[in-house]
Design an enzyme around this catalytic site. Structure first.
Site, PDB file in Angstrom:
ATOM      1  N   GLY A   1       0.816  -1.256   0.116  1.00 11.40           N
ATOM      2  CA  GLY A   1      -0.085   0.184   0.107  1.00 11.40           C
ATOM      3  C   GLY A   1       0.898   1.996   0.090  1.00 11.40           C
ATOM      4  O   GLY A   1       1.684   1.109  -0.450  1.00 11.40           O
ATOM      5  N   SER A   2       0.393   2.144   0.609  1.00 14.87           N
ATOM      6  CA  SER A   2       1.066   3.753   0.936  1.00 14.87           C
ATOM      7  C   SER A   2       2.597   3.782   1.403  1.00 14.87           C
ATOM      8  O   SER A   2       3.413   4.377   1.232  1.00 14.87           O
ATOM      9  CB  SER A   2       0.166   4.540   1.335  1.00 14.87           C
ATOM     10  OG  SER A   2      -0.597   5.033   0.664  1.00 14.87           O
ATOM     11  N   THR A   3       2.837   2.632   1.943  1.00 15.68           N
ATOM     12  CA  THR A   3       4.510   2.692   2.819  1.00 15.68           C
ATOM     13  C   THR A   3       5.484   2.407   1.780  1.00 15.68           C
ATOM     14  O   THR A   3       6.632   2.981   1.717  1.00 15.68           O
ATOM     15  CB  THR A   3       4.786   1.690   3.247  1.00 15.68           C
ATOM     16  OG1 THR A   3       3.910  -0.240   3.321  1.00 15.68           O
ATOM     17  CG2 THR A   3       3.150   1.253   4.612  1.00 15.68           C
ATOM     18  N   LEU A   4       4.588   2.296   0.287  1.00 13.85           N
ATOM     19  CA  LEU A   4       5.474   2.051  -0.661  1.00 13.85           C
ATOM     20  C   LEU A   4       6.268   3.411  -1.439  1.00 13.85           C
ATOM     21  O   LEU A   4       7.080   3.697  -2.473  1.00 13.85           O
ATOM     22  CB  LEU A   4       5.323   0.802  -1.753  1.00 13.85           C
ATOM     23  CG  LEU A   4       6.202   0.497  -2.831  1.00 13.85           C
ATOM     24  CD1 LEU A   4       7.421  -0.663  -2.123  1.00 13.85           C
ATOM     25  CD2 LEU A   4       5.557   0.454  -4.023  1.00 13.85           C
TER      26      LEU A   4
END
Length: 581
Positions: free
Chosen positions: A300-303
């Site tokens: 998800g947005s941690t990438l």
């Protein structure tokens, strides 16, 4: 009268019967003499062999499996002496041991098994060895010894004991009843931990006493201890916090990984639910899986910070660029990509702070797939970390000949690839360490290894500064803030993939580093399938990060670097209390 006396003849001493008996006796003695001469003089080897078979024995020296310790020397796995109860059925029947019914009943009671089961195990008089029960305590062994049951014996062995129980179960693992590692470190380093028993040739009498030591057959090899990089203090704190949160949010599972940025050592790795390695009767393989290394998720947005690094490195944007996200949505390949609302023109820092999908797509569409994939590989995604953990997954970074715009777009905000919590923690450690990647280790290092500069330092420092804004006012990770420390990180929430698309289950993630002024620790928290209304990473994972990171910073005596004005005021107040001299 005289005729009768003359008719009676005296018996002959050398009658044929007497001679026959004498002949047989002579032949028998001659045969015995010849046989004795043959055995003693001509062929003595067989006689020696028969004697050796009855008296020569190989005595095995006892060995102890090596200990597993944390980085501070605290024991995580030790071996304790126990006894095995075994029987010789031939001896049991030969000495009529079964007639002692009360003794056999007492044996069954102390072993906790039915008497009929014990008797069935020794019913075959041709067998010479059968285990009645393994790894009984010394107290039980002493009780059995006092029963004096012919044919029932004790032999020393070891039992593996794990003082920290379920806290380190997934990391340390466990052994089977024979002392061979089947999970975790116990399995990965089984040869290193296992000792090789030595053998001596001895001669025993009929009572089993050693009457002659004939020397060493093979030398014993001592086992080796293992000192892990894990800090048990932090490990216990992390497990309690993660378990409490996973139970509160009713998550299917949860994982946490903490890495020392300066050395690449794994300081903590915990999972929930766990298991008790001291109770083999409740062992289930699926509960023993070290999910932090084996389970891969869409990040998800941690990438997004990694994609921003790629955009900075390939000249798509710079740290001060403004990206127009209007009108807040776009359609690619028949699918809609959007933000929660139209953010308009915003900086790259705001893209991360507000977790704008549109901002990420604008950057990703200006890069080639090869550039994006190359950056992810340099961060350590899609490759094995080299820790040697059992069942470690390399994750999945897609490799395609042709990429559509929607595939690049979804990749930019963390869909279409999978990573493990361990890999994601390493990626954030690279950002925190100025773009230098250290090989990960679960063993304590005497000195840090030589790192590899995988991304330019200026880009890593720029993204690190942006991550601090994510935790600050207006960011999505306010729950990750730690009083007194500057913290940076990124939330992530991804939907679980199912056949034909995505379902209604979510994975909540948070990845962060601290302290920002001189980063020392990188941590990832994953909550898999939390139930209820709260499932976003900032809600379910960020608070765990804050609690564990705060405790770890204090346990490692890392100086606070935040709230300088407050520290100055406190110092001034303390100065006022001290009288001037």
């Amino acid at each position: 009268m005289r005729r009768r006396k003359q008719a009676k003849k005296e018996p002959l001493l050398t009658s044929w019967r007497f001679l026959t008996v004498c002949a047989f006796i002579v032949v028998a003695f001659a045969s015995l003499f010849a046989r004795a001469a043959w055995i003693q003089v001509v062929s003595p080897d067989r006689l020696r062999m028969e004697g050796d078979m009855r008296s020569l024995r190989t005595a095995v020296t006892s060995t102890t499996r090596g200990m597993v310790m944390d980085r501070n020397g605290e024991e995580l796995a030790v071996s304790v002496p126990v006894q095995a109860v075994w029987a010789d059925p031939k001896q049991v029947h030969g000495e009529q041991s079964l007639k002692k019914e009360q003794a056999w009943q007492a044996l069954a009671d102390v072993l906790g098994v039915p008497r009929e089961k014990l008797l069935k195990q020794v019913e075959n008089p041709k067998r010479r060895f059968v285990y009645l029960q393994r790894q009984v305590t010394p107290a039980v062994a002493e009780y059995i010894r006092k029963l004096r049951l012919p044919g029932v014996h004790l032999r020393p062995e070891e039992r593996r004991f794990y003082p920290t129980g379920e806290i380190n179960a997934h990391m340390v693992g466990m052994t089977n009843i024979d002392g061979n590692g089947i999970e975790g470190i116990e399995r990965s380093y089984n040869d290193w931990l296992t000792a090789q028993a030595g053998e001596r040739r001895v001669r025993k009498d009929r009572t089993g006493r050693i009457i002659e030591d004939l020397g060493v057959v093979s030398e014993a090899r001592q086992a080796n201890n293992i000192q892990l990089s894990i800090d048990q203090r932090i490990q216990a704190l992390a497990y309690r916090s993660l378990k409490r949160a996973s139970e509160y949010y009713r998550a299917t599972s949860a994982s946490l990984v903490l890495i020392d940025v300066k050395s690449g050592e794994v300081l903590s790795m915990v999972n929930s639910p766990s298991f008790n390695p001291n109770n083999r009767g409740q062992y289930q393989s699926f509960r023993a899986r070290n999910r932090a290394a084996t389970d891969a998720y869409e990040p998800g947005s941690t990438l997004k910070p990694l994609i921003v690094v790629s955009a900075l490195e390939n000249g798509v944007v710079n740290a001060n660029s403004i990206i127009d996200t209007s009108p807040g949505w776009m359609r690619l390949g028949g699918k809609r990509v959007s933000d929660t609302r139209n953010l308009g023109p915003i900086s790259v820092e705001t893209v991360l702070m507000r977790s704008s999908n549109m901002g990420m797509v604008r950057m990703a569409l200006q890069e080639t797939p090869e550039q994006l994939i190359d950056t992810l590989y340099r961060f350590g995604l899609g490759i094995d970390s080299g820790t040697g953990l059992v069942g470690e997954s390399p994750g999945l970074v897609p490799q395609r000949r042709r990429w559509s715009d929607i595939e690049k777009a979804t990749l930019s905000f963390g869909y279409g690839l999978t990573v493990t919590p361990l890999q994601l923690a390493q990626a954030y450690a690279v950002i925190a360490n100025g773009g230098v990647r250290f090989p990960l280790s679960i063993l304590k290092r005497e000195q840090p290894p030589k790192g590899e500069q995988v991304i330019p330092k200026q880009h890593a420092d720029s993204v690190l500064k942006m991550l601090e804004a994510v935790v600050g006012p207006g960011g999505t990770a306010g729950n990750a803030a730690i009083p007194g420390y500057r913290v940076g990180g990124k939330t992530g929430t991804s939907r679980k993939a199912i056949a034909g698309g995505y379902g209604n289950d979510y994975v909540g993630l948070f990845a962060g580093v601290a302290p920002i002024s001189d980063p020392r620790l990188a941590m990832v928290v994953v909550m898999n399938e939390p139930q209820g209304d709260q499932y976003y990473g900032g809600q379910v994972a960020a608070p765990v990060f804050a609690e564990v990171m705060s405790g770890a910073l204090q346990l490692m005596n890392i100086r606070p670097d935040g709230a300088k004005d407050e520290q100055f005021n406190l110092a001034g107040q303390e100065a006022k209390r001290v009288p001037h001299t």
